[in-house]
Design an enzyme around this catalytic site. Structure first.
Site, short mmCIF file in Angstrom:
data_model
loop_
_atom_site.label_atom_id
_atom_site.label_comp_id
_atom_site.label_asym_id
_atom_site.label_seq_id
_atom_site.Cartn_x
_atom_site.Cartn_y
_atom_site.Cartn_z
N TYR A 145 0.83 -1.21 0.00
CA TYR A 145 0.00 0.00 0.00
C TYR A 145 0.86 1.26 0.00
O TYR A 145 0.70 2.14 -0.85
CB TYR A 145 -0.92 -0.02 1.21
CG TYR A 145 -1.91 1.12 1.26
CD1 TYR A 145 -2.96 1.19 0.34
CD2 TYR A 145 -1.82 2.12 2.22
CE1 TYR A 145 -3.88 2.23 0.38
CE2 TYR A 145 -2.75 3.16 2.28
CZ TYR A 145 -3.76 3.20 1.35
OH TYR A 145 -4.67 4.23 1.39
N ASN A 174 -6.00 9.89 8.37
CA ASN A 174 -7.05 9.03 8.94
C ASN A 174 -8.42 9.68 8.84
O ASN A 174 -8.63 10.79 9.34
CB ASN A 174 -6.73 8.69 10.39
CG ASN A 174 -5.53 7.78 10.52
OD1 ASN A 174 -4.40 8.24 10.41
ND2 ASN A 174 -5.77 6.51 10.75
N GLN A 209 0.41 5.35 20.93
CA GLN A 209 0.58 5.85 19.55
C GLN A 209 -0.57 6.78 19.21
O GLN A 209 -1.68 6.62 19.72
CB GLN A 209 0.67 4.68 18.55
CG GLN A 209 -0.57 3.85 18.38
CD GLN A 209 -0.63 2.66 19.33
OE1 GLN A 209 -0.22 2.75 20.47
NE2 GLN A 209 -1.15 1.54 18.85
#
Length: 314
Positions: A145, A174, A209
């Site tokens: 990807y 995102n 994260q």
């Protein structure tokens, strides 16, 4: 005459929202999809619109149609889907870009590439600006990807330089919202489904994260604004929400908003998973007059309501 616009990946999460928005603006829309990681459910409400047409087609094969603009969104975008057939994922990004660029060149029309923040890999620059070249593992599990999208960007800019094609690139960070696939493995859809069904919410790593989540409607607005810019305005331009949140904070927010009794369970971190991700959107503000405004809490409530309805209808 209304514009006739091709949207590849048009039955996907982002693509279906883009088709809907373009129809609302009076355009004719040709939605092309092979339904590998998308669903007819996403566009079924558009089928009665006389200006909407859907074609089952894989962009790794040439497409011979007549259109006025092209949005190239075709490619599975969640790790679960793109890692299930990594060779096909790379083909979709690279051969798909070649075929769509060839079509745009033949027709002399604008084309926009939906690229991704994954071109930055696991970044050592924070937040990420468009002039950062990234930190990508070229042989890892995510490379099909990441490197596929990087190669697509290369092709777009070579067509711009070599053929003076009016091509544009946006790097999407995102994104979340209604019509995400419930089994796509993305963090928002995972957490929402797990919370609504009372299962443990699974966090990979320790939850420290970070990600920056942008509601889908705002991404579509940025893409449309980018397509409307003059040919010389090529990008790449980051589009996403710079409001950063840890994965643990996201899980806690979803539990609160659903009223779930789900427990949080920690699991090993996948290979090459980025530790932080935050867009610098200064260029989008300056060139597109765009910045996200929908708070995460409001967007999560809309997304959770969608998944709640989906689960109840099954």
């Amino acid at each position: 005459m209304p514009k006739r616009i091709l949207v590849t990946g048009g039955a996907g999460f982002l693509g279906s929202h883009l088709c809907e928005r373009l129809l609302a603006e009076g355009c004719e829309v040709l939605c092309v999809d092979n339904f590998f990681s998308s669903s007819r459910r996403n566009v079924i409400h558009l089928l009665d619109n006389r200006r909407f047409e859907i074609l089952r087609h894989d962009v790794t094969s040439p497409l011979h149609v007549e259109v006025d603009e092209i949005y190239n969104l075709a490619c599975p975008a969640s790790p679960f889907h793109y890692q299930s057939d990594p060779v096909q994922t790379t083909k979709t990004s690279v051969m798909g870009a070649i075929n769509m660029l060839g079509l745009a060149k033949r027709l002399g029309v604008k084309i926009l590439q939906a690229s991704t923040s994954e071109v930055y890999g696991d970044p050592v620059v924070h937040p990420q600006t468009e002039d950062y070249w990234g930190n990508v593992n070229p042989i890892g599990l995510r490379s099909c990807y990441d490197e596929g999208k990087r190669c697509a960007e290369t092709l777009f800019f070579d067509y711009i330089r070599q053929y003076r094609l009016p091509a544009k690139v946006v790097r999407i960070f995102n994104t979340y919202g209604p019509r995400m696939q419930p089994d796509d493995g993305r963090v928002v859809s995972n957490f929402a489904i797990q919370a609504l069904t009372g299962n443990d919410i699974t966090i990979h790593g320790d939850g420290s994260q970070t990600r920056s989540f942008c509601y889908v409607d705002e991404i579509i607005e940025a893409m449309i604004r980018m397509m409307a810019t003059p040919p010389a305005q090529t990008g790449p331009i980051n589009i996403g929400n710079p409001a950063e949140i840890t994965i643990l904070e996201l899980a806690e927010a979803v539990i609160e908003l659903t009223g779930s009794a789900s427990a949080i369970r920690f699991m090993p971190l996948p290979s090459d998973d980025p530790k932080q991700r935050q867009p610098d959107v200064s260029r989008a503000k300056a060139e597109l007059g765009w910045e996200p405004r929908i708070p995460l809490r409001e967007g999560l409530l809309r997304t959770i309501a969608y998944f709640d309805d989906l689960l109840r209808s099954q």
